[in-house]
Enzyme design. Structure first.
Site, short mmCIF file in Angstrom:
data_model
loop_
_atom_site.label_atom_id
_atom_site.label_comp_id
_atom_site.label_asym_id
_atom_site.label_seq_id
_atom_site.Cartn_x
_atom_site.Cartn_y
_atom_site.Cartn_z
N GLU A 1 -3.59 7.65 -5.52
CA GLU A 1 -3.74 6.93 -6.78
C GLU A 1 -5.01 7.39 -7.48
O GLU A 1 -6.05 7.56 -6.85
CB GLU A 1 -3.79 5.42 -6.52
CG GLU A 1 -2.49 4.89 -5.92
CD GLU A 1 -2.52 3.39 -5.63
OE1 GLU A 1 -3.52 2.73 -5.99
OE2 GLU A 1 -1.55 2.87 -5.05
N HIS B 1 -0.67 0.18 -10.15
CA HIS B 1 -1.32 -0.73 -9.20
C HIS B 1 -1.88 -1.96 -9.94
O HIS B 1 -3.09 -2.24 -9.91
CB HIS B 1 -2.44 -0.02 -8.43
CG HIS B 1 -2.72 -0.68 -7.10
ND1 HIS B 1 -3.18 0.02 -6.00
CD2 HIS B 1 -2.63 -1.97 -6.70
CE1 HIS B 1 -3.35 -0.80 -4.99
NE2 HIS B 1 -3.03 -2.03 -5.38
N ARG C 1 0.86 -1.18 0.00
CA ARG C 1 0.00 0.00 0.00
C ARG C 1 0.89 1.23 0.00
O ARG C 1 1.90 1.29 0.71
CB ARG C 1 -0.93 0.02 1.22
CG ARG C 1 -2.09 -0.98 1.14
CD ARG C 1 -3.07 -0.60 0.04
NE ARG C 1 -4.25 -1.46 -0.01
CZ ARG C 1 -4.34 -2.55 -0.76
NH1 ARG C 1 -3.29 -2.94 -1.49
NH2 ARG C 1 -5.45 -3.26 -0.79
#
Length: 322
Positions: free
Chosen positions: A263, A282, A234
């Site tokens: 993000e 991601h 994370r």
């Protein structure tokens, strides 16, 4: 009364059919907060991902018994609040392990051998003769890999490292991992020792108050100047400003990142202009096969939770008792 399920992320057709055979299904755009809140008010369960479900969104959702996230992470939920309400939260920790470990190791290799940078250099027409030291990377085989958090994904990374690349594996974890120690020769150490001795530092921890910002300026200074930081856990586990400074001044050699504090990553982020950074959007578990398996697993989790038959993949088992 037929139970109602809210779907707030697009699902594969067969997974949606699985749910519609077992409940009344309402599909909602998860990004439309008002529509999602309204749909939850008379729902028994909900399934989705990538949307923050805050406590205020659940006010009036008196029928809600279960939420199923199509992810291993659950930081989009206030777990304590869900438990108080007696709402079971489920996740998908197993089905994405191998594909995410592949992504982690891709970051290790790409960062060490400067794969993205060199590919762009070739495409730009700069390859005019045999390469020199300016294009060299560093070895991966035989190096030391430090894994912060040796759970399912960390263990799969350790297997690739030890058996495939003859790497020495150090790790930190709340509890010893006997399997990794026996099968891969992993050695449990304190974080400072891991940072000081590792050629690659790989973060595989969930985002919690304890792990938030766990890698900051002091920790980066503890690492070797030749070390590479890999983060596919994370984004907020790393102090991004401190990382940018460390990459600029040579405190560490480079970074391979699949996650970020915000993000999507801002277009003006300094990380995007750094040659010693591999930045991915991601994609940890983003393969066709794994995302389908995650959706199916999440759907089965939700139905099992509503039926009272689910035995695993429950984030807050205390809610079952309530």
């Amino acid at each position: 009364m037929k139970r109602k399920i809210v779907v707030y992320k697009a699902l594969p057709a067969d997974v949606l059919s699985y749910l519609t055979e077992r409940a009344e299904v309402a599909e909602v755009d998860g990004k439309n907060r008002d529509a999602l809140v309204a749909a939850l008010k008379d729902a028994d369960g909900a399934i989705g991902a990538s949307i923050r479900i805050s406590p205020d969104m659940l006010e009036g959702a008196t029928r809600l018994k279960a939420l199923s996230t199509i992810s291993v992470g659950f930081d989009n939920f206030d777990v304590d609040d869900l438990t108080r309400r007696g709402i079971v939260l489920t996740h998908t920790p197993d089905v994405l392990t191998e594909s995410t470990a592949d992504t982690v190791f891709a970051l290790i290799l790409a960062s060490a051998r400067r794969v993205v940078e060199m590919a762009e250099w070739v495409k730009a027409g700069n390859w005019k003769a045999s390469i020199g030291e300016a294009c060299f990377g560093v070895d991966v085989q035989g190096k030391t890999l430090g894994i912060v958090g040796l759970g399912r994904i960390g263990g799969a990374v350790a297997r690739r490292a030890a058996l495939g690349f003859r790497m020495n594996v150090l790790y930190t974890n709340r509890h010893p991992n006997a399997q990794a120690e026996n099968e891969f020769g992993a050695r449990r150490v304190e974080l400072d020792e891991l940072l000081a001795k590792s050629d690659f530092v790989c973060l595989q921890v969930p985002l919690t108050p304890e792990t938030h910002g766990m890698i900051g300026a002091a920790q980066l200074k503890t690492m070797k100047r030749s070390a590479i930081l890999i983060n596919a856990s994370r984004g907020p586990t790393v102090d991004e400003a401190a990382l940018i400074e460390a990459l600029r001044n040579g405190t560490i050699l480079g970074a391979g990142l699949d996650v970020f504090e915000q993000e999507p990553l801002a277009a003006d982020s300094p990380l995007l202009s750094m040659k010693n950074v591999v930045a991915l959007p991601h994609i940890g578990s983003a393969t066709h096969e794994t995302r389908h398996a995650m959706s199916r697993n999440a759907a089965e989790n939700l139905i099992g939770a509503l039926d009272g038959t689910l035995a695993g993949n429950i984030v807050n088992p205390q809610a079952v008792k309530r």
